[in-house]
Design a protein around this motif. Structure first.
Motif, PDB file in Angstrom:
ATOM      1  N   GLN A  51       0.815  -1.211   0.000  1.00 32.34           N
ATOM      2  CA  GLN A  51       0.000   0.000   0.000  1.00 32.34           C
ATOM      3  C   GLN A  51       0.848   1.259   0.000  1.00 32.34           C
ATOM      4  O   GLN A  51       2.046   1.232   0.242  1.00 32.34           O
ATOM      5  CB  GLN A  51      -0.922   0.004   1.213  1.00 32.34           C
ATOM      6  N   GLU A  64      -6.875   2.818   0.347  1.00 29.77           N
ATOM      7  CA  GLU A  64      -7.141   1.618  -0.445  1.00 29.77           C
ATOM      8  C   GLU A  64      -7.139   1.866  -1.939  1.00 29.77           C
ATOM      9  O   GLU A  64      -6.820   0.973  -2.706  1.00 29.77           O
ATOM     10  CB  GLU A  64      -8.463   0.998  -0.012  1.00 29.77           C
ATOM     11  N   THR A  67      -3.707   0.946  -3.679  1.00 32.94           N
ATOM     12  CA  THR A  67      -3.148  -0.307  -3.200  1.00 32.94           C
ATOM     13  C   THR A  67      -2.925  -1.247  -4.371  1.00 32.94           C
ATOM     14  O   THR A  67      -3.778  -1.424  -5.217  1.00 32.94           O
ATOM     15  CB  THR A  67      -4.118  -0.966  -2.197  1.00 32.94           C
TER      16      THR A  67
END
Length: 73
Positions: A51, A64, A67
């Protein structure tokens, strides 16, 4: 337009990624050095779990939408 993108201020990881992609699309040969520099910076910011944070600082939380896990890197 390419010169504006190349000279533009990169404020976060998203800016860095978009600048890199734009320059690769516009003229990857002409901007090869900056593209390579950006790619190295992007990889240097990736965390062990795959990440990135939105901001450049290491103490920032991951996000997110940035990622990915690279295998065979």
């Amino acid at each position: 337009m390419a010169e504006l993108i190349a000279a533009g201020e990169v404020k976060n990881v998203t800016d860095l990624c978009y600048q890199t992609l734009a320059l690769a699309d516009i003229d990857s040969g002409r901007y090869a050095a900056l593209i390579q520099k950006n790619v190295q910076r992007i990889f240097s910011l990736q965390r062990p779990d795959g990440q990135w944070s939105y901001k450049f600082e290491a103490d920032q939380p991951e996000v997110e939408f940035q990622t990915v896990m690279f295998y065979g890197r």
